[in-house]
Design a protein around this motif. Structure first.
Motif, short mmCIF file in Angstrom:
data_model
loop_
_atom_site.label_atom_id
_atom_site.label_comp_id
_atom_site.label_asym_id
_atom_site.label_seq_id
_atom_site.Cartn_x
_atom_site.Cartn_y
_atom_site.Cartn_z
N GLY A 229 -4.35 -11.76 2.68
CA GLY A 229 -3.06 -11.43 3.27
C GLY A 229 -2.27 -12.67 3.64
O GLY A 229 -2.83 -13.71 3.95
N SER B 4 6.00 -1.22 -0.40
CA SER B 4 4.86 -1.47 -1.30
C SER B 4 5.28 -2.44 -2.40
O SER B 4 6.42 -2.41 -2.87
CB SER B 4 4.35 -0.17 -1.91
OG SER B 4 5.35 0.44 -2.69
N ASP C 163 1.09 -8.70 4.67
CA ASP C 163 0.71 -7.72 3.66
C ASP C 163 -0.78 -7.42 3.71
O ASP C 163 -1.60 -8.29 4.09
CB ASP C 163 1.09 -8.20 2.27
CG ASP C 163 0.36 -9.46 1.86
OD1 ASP C 163 -0.55 -9.38 1.02
OD2 ASP C 163 0.70 -10.54 2.40
N LEU C 164 -1.13 -6.19 3.32
CA LEU C 164 -2.52 -5.72 3.30
C LEU C 164 -2.74 -4.93 2.01
O LEU C 164 -1.79 -4.44 1.40
CB LEU C 164 -2.78 -4.81 4.50
CG LEU C 164 -2.74 -5.45 5.90
CD1 LEU C 164 -2.80 -4.37 6.96
CD2 LEU C 164 -3.86 -6.45 6.07
N PRO C 165 -4.00 -4.77 1.58
CA PRO C 165 -4.27 -3.95 0.40
C PRO C 165 -3.88 -2.50 0.64
O PRO C 165 -4.09 -1.96 1.71
CB PRO C 165 -5.79 -4.11 0.20
CG PRO C 165 -6.16 -5.33 0.96
CD PRO C 165 -5.24 -5.41 2.12
N ALA C 166 -3.29 -1.88 -0.38
CA ALA C 166 -2.96 -0.45 -0.28
C ALA C 166 -4.26 0.37 -0.30
O ALA C 166 -5.30 -0.06 -0.79
CB ALA C 166 -2.07 -0.05 -1.44
N ASP D 248 -0.14 -3.58 -5.66
CA ASP D 248 -1.20 -2.87 -4.95
C ASP D 248 -1.30 -3.32 -3.50
O ASP D 248 -2.36 -3.21 -2.88
CB ASP D 248 -2.55 -3.08 -5.66
CG ASP D 248 -2.90 -4.56 -5.77
OD1 ASP D 248 -2.02 -5.41 -5.52
OD2 ASP D 248 -4.06 -4.87 -6.09
N ARG D 249 -0.19 -3.80 -2.94
CA ARG D 249 -0.17 -4.29 -1.56
C ARG D 249 0.86 -3.51 -0.74
O ARG D 249 1.87 -3.03 -1.27
CB ARG D 249 0.17 -5.78 -1.51
CG ARG D 249 -0.63 -6.67 -2.42
CD ARG D 249 -2.02 -6.91 -1.96
NE ARG D 249 -2.10 -7.72 -0.76
CZ ARG D 249 -3.24 -8.17 -0.26
NH1 ARG D 249 -4.40 -7.85 -0.84
NH2 ARG D 249 -3.25 -8.90 0.84
N VAL E 118 -3.51 1.91 4.56
CA VAL E 118 -3.95 0.61 4.03
C VAL E 118 -5.47 0.60 3.94
O VAL E 118 -6.16 1.46 4.52
CB VAL E 118 -3.46 -0.56 4.91
CG1 VAL E 118 -1.94 -0.64 4.90
CG2 VAL E 118 -3.98 -0.43 6.34
N GLU F 176 3.36 -4.07 2.45
CA GLU F 176 3.97 -5.12 3.26
C GLU F 176 4.55 -4.49 4.52
O GLU F 176 5.43 -3.63 4.46
CB GLU F 176 5.07 -5.81 2.45
CG GLU F 176 5.55 -7.11 3.04
CD GLU F 176 6.47 -7.87 2.11
OE1 GLU F 176 6.02 -8.84 1.46
OE2 GLU F 176 7.65 -7.46 2.02
#
Length: 431
Positions: A409, A354, A426-429, A357-358, A318, A360
Motif C-alpha cells: 500500500g 477502485s 490504497d488496499l487490495p480489493a 485490483d486496488r 477490502v 483507494e
C-alpha cells in the motif's frame, strides 16, 4: 523375330561366359559383339568393364568405373534388390529405364547372369533398347514399372510416416523443452523478484533503524533532560515554603514530560510491533471497520460530539488485516481532530474508488492543512509540523505507512476541503 534372335543370342552368350574358361574366346566375344555388355560387381554395383558397344550406346567417354546407379533410374535399394535376384538366378531378364549421357531416357531390356570375374562375384549383363522391338516389351516394362512404382510408393509412404512421427516426436520434445525452459525462467524471475524485494526491504529496514535511532536519541533525550532539570529544581526548592506555588507548576511540567515520554515509548513499541505481528488477511467490510474505529476510540470522544464524519457512498470491501485497518482509521481521524481549523467546525469526508485490483480510500478534512513542501516530510518518523501542539508524537503517518507495507500500500497527501488535508491510501480489493 529380331527380339527372339537377340534373346537366344544373349542366352547362348551368357551361358557360354558363365561356364567357359577360354579367356581369349571370352575377350573376343565381349569386345567385338555389337550388343552393349557390362560386367557389374554384385557387392557395390561398380561397372568393372564395358565393351565398346556399351560406350557408344550410352555416350559416356568411359562406362567402366561408373556405378550402375548413375545409369539405372531405380533407387539404389531397388537396384540392389534386382541385382540380388539376378545373382541368385531368381530372375535374369529385366527391364529398366536407363539415362544416357545426353540426358535421354531409354527403356532397356537387360539379360544378366552370375559370373566370376577375376575372383569377384559379378553379373555379366547384355542390354538392348526396347524401342527397336514390338510393343509387347513396352507392356512388359510398364508392368515392371508399375511394380516398382508400387514398391516406391510403399517406401515413400513408410518414409513419410516415419518422417511424420519423427516430426511429432521432435515437436513434442521441443514443446517439453520450451515448457521446462519457461518454468525455469519463471522460477528465476520469481527468485530475482523475491531477491529484489528482500534487498529493498533490507535497505528500508536499515534506513528505518538508522532514522529511528537518530530521532529517538533527540526526542527521548529532550523530555528526559527536562525531567532531570525540573527534579533538581524541586530539590532546591524543597526547604522554601514560599515556593510551594512554583513547586506545583514544576510538578505539572514533570507530569507533562513524563506523559509525553510514555506516549513516545508507546508509539515506538507500536511501530516496532508491526514487524513482529504478521497480518491476518481477510475480507473486511470497510464501513463497519470505520464505524468501529470511530465509535470505540476514547481519544475521539470530543470529535464525535463536535465534528461531522461523512461517507457519501458505501465503502467497498477490502482484503486486509482487521487490526491494522482499525489502527489506520484511528490515527487519521485523530490527526484530523488535532489539526482542525480553529474558526470552523471539523468535517471529515471519507470516499473510495477502485483502480485495477486496488481500492483507494480518501480521508479529507477542512482543517488547517499541510503545505505541499512539507507533505513528504510529514510521512517520516517523529515529524511534528506544529511543535507547539500539546498532543501527538509525530509518529502517526509513519505508523500508517508502516501498516500498509505488507500489502504494497502507498500513502500520499493532497489538498482537502477548504484548504484542509486529504490522506489517500490504497488496499487490495476483496477477492
Amino acid at each position: 523375330m529380331k527380339q527372339s534372335a537377340i534373346h537366344i543370342l544373349a542366352v547362348l552368350f551368357l551361358t557360354l561366359s558363365a561356364n567357359t574358361h577360354a579367356d581369349l574366346a571370352f575377350e573376343t566375344f565381349f569386345s567385338k559383339h555389337s550388343m552393349p555388355m557390362m560386367i557389374i560387381a554384385v557387392e557395390d554395383g561398380q561397372i568393372l568393364r564395358a565393351n565398346p558397344a556399351a560406350r557408344a550406346f550410352y555416350g559416356f567417354s568411359e562406362v567402366a568405373g561408373m556405378n550402375i546407379n548413375q545409369i539405372n533410374m531405380l533407387t539404389p535399394d531397388q537396384v540392389e534388390q534386382e541385382m540380388h535376384r539376378a545373382a541368385t538366378l531368381e530372375r535374369n531378364h529385366l527391364f529398366f529405364r536407363h539415362r544416357l549421357a545426353d540426358g535421354q531416357v531409354r527403356v532397356m531390356g537387360v539379360y544378366s547372369e552370375p559370373f566370376e570375374y577375376r575372383g569377384q562375384d559379378t553379373l555379366i549383363s547384355a542390354v538392348y533398347d526396347t524401342s527397336d522391338f514390338d510393343p509387347a516389351a513396352e507392356r512388359h516394362y510398364i508392368a515392371r514399372v508399375e511394380e516398382q512404382v508400387d514398391l516406391q510408393t510403399e517406401q515413400l509412404q513408410q518414409a513419410k510416416t516415419l518422417q511424420f512421427w519423427l516430426a511429432v516426436a521432435g515437436a513434442l520434445t521441443q514443446t517439453v523443452i520450451i515448457a521446462v525452459l519457461i518454468v525455469v525462467i519463471l522460477r528465476l524471475r520469481r527468485a530475482y523478484r523475491k531477491n529484489d524485494e528482500l534487498l529493498g526491504e533490507l535497505s528500508f529496514r536499515n534506513g528505518e533503524l538508522e532514522r529511528l535511532g537518530d530521532v529517538m536519541a533527540h526526542h527521548f533525550q529532550e523530555p528526559s533532560r527536562r525531567l532531570v532539570s525540573l527534579s533538581q529544581q524541586l530539590v532546591r526548592w524543597d526547604a522554601a515554603p514560599d515556593r510551594l506555588q512554583d513547586q506545583a507548576v514544576v510538578v505539572g511540567f514533570i507530569q507533562e514530560q513524563a506523559r509525553r515520554l510514555s506516549e513516545l515509548v508507546s508509539d515506538v513499541q507500536r511501530y516496532l510491533g508491526l514487524d513482529r505481528a504478521r497480518p491476518v488477511m481477510t475480507v473486511l467490510d470497510t464501513g463497519s471497520v470505520l464505524e468501529q474505529a470511530y465509535e470505540q476510540t476514547n481519544t475521539l470522544a470530543d470529535m464525535r460530539q463536535q465534528a461531522r464524519l461523512e461517507t457519501p457512498a458505501p465503502l467497498p470491501a477490502v482484503y486486509f488485516d482487521h487490526r491494522r485497518l482499525v489502527l489506520i482509521f484511528r490515527i487519521l481521524l485523530h490527526n484530523a481532530w488535532v489539526y482542525r481549523h480553529a474558526d470552523r467546525p471539523l468535517v471529515v469526508r471519507i470516499t473510495a474508488g477502485s483502480r485495477h485490483d486496488r481500492i483507494e480510500l480518501r480521508i479529507a478534512d477542512n482543517g488547517s492543512g499541510i503545505a505541499p513542501e512539507y507533505r513528504l516530510q510529514a510521512l517520516e518518523l517523529f515529524t511534528r509540523l506544529v511543535p507547539t501542539a500539546s498532543e501527538g508524537t509525530g509518529m502517526g503517518l509513519a505508523l500508517v505507512a508502516k501498516a500498509l507495507r505488507p500489502v504494497g500500500g502507498h500513502i500520499r497527501i493532497e489538498d482537502g476541503m477548504d484548504g484542509g488535508t486529504a490522506i489517500i491510501f490504497d488496499l487490495p480489493a476483496a477477492r
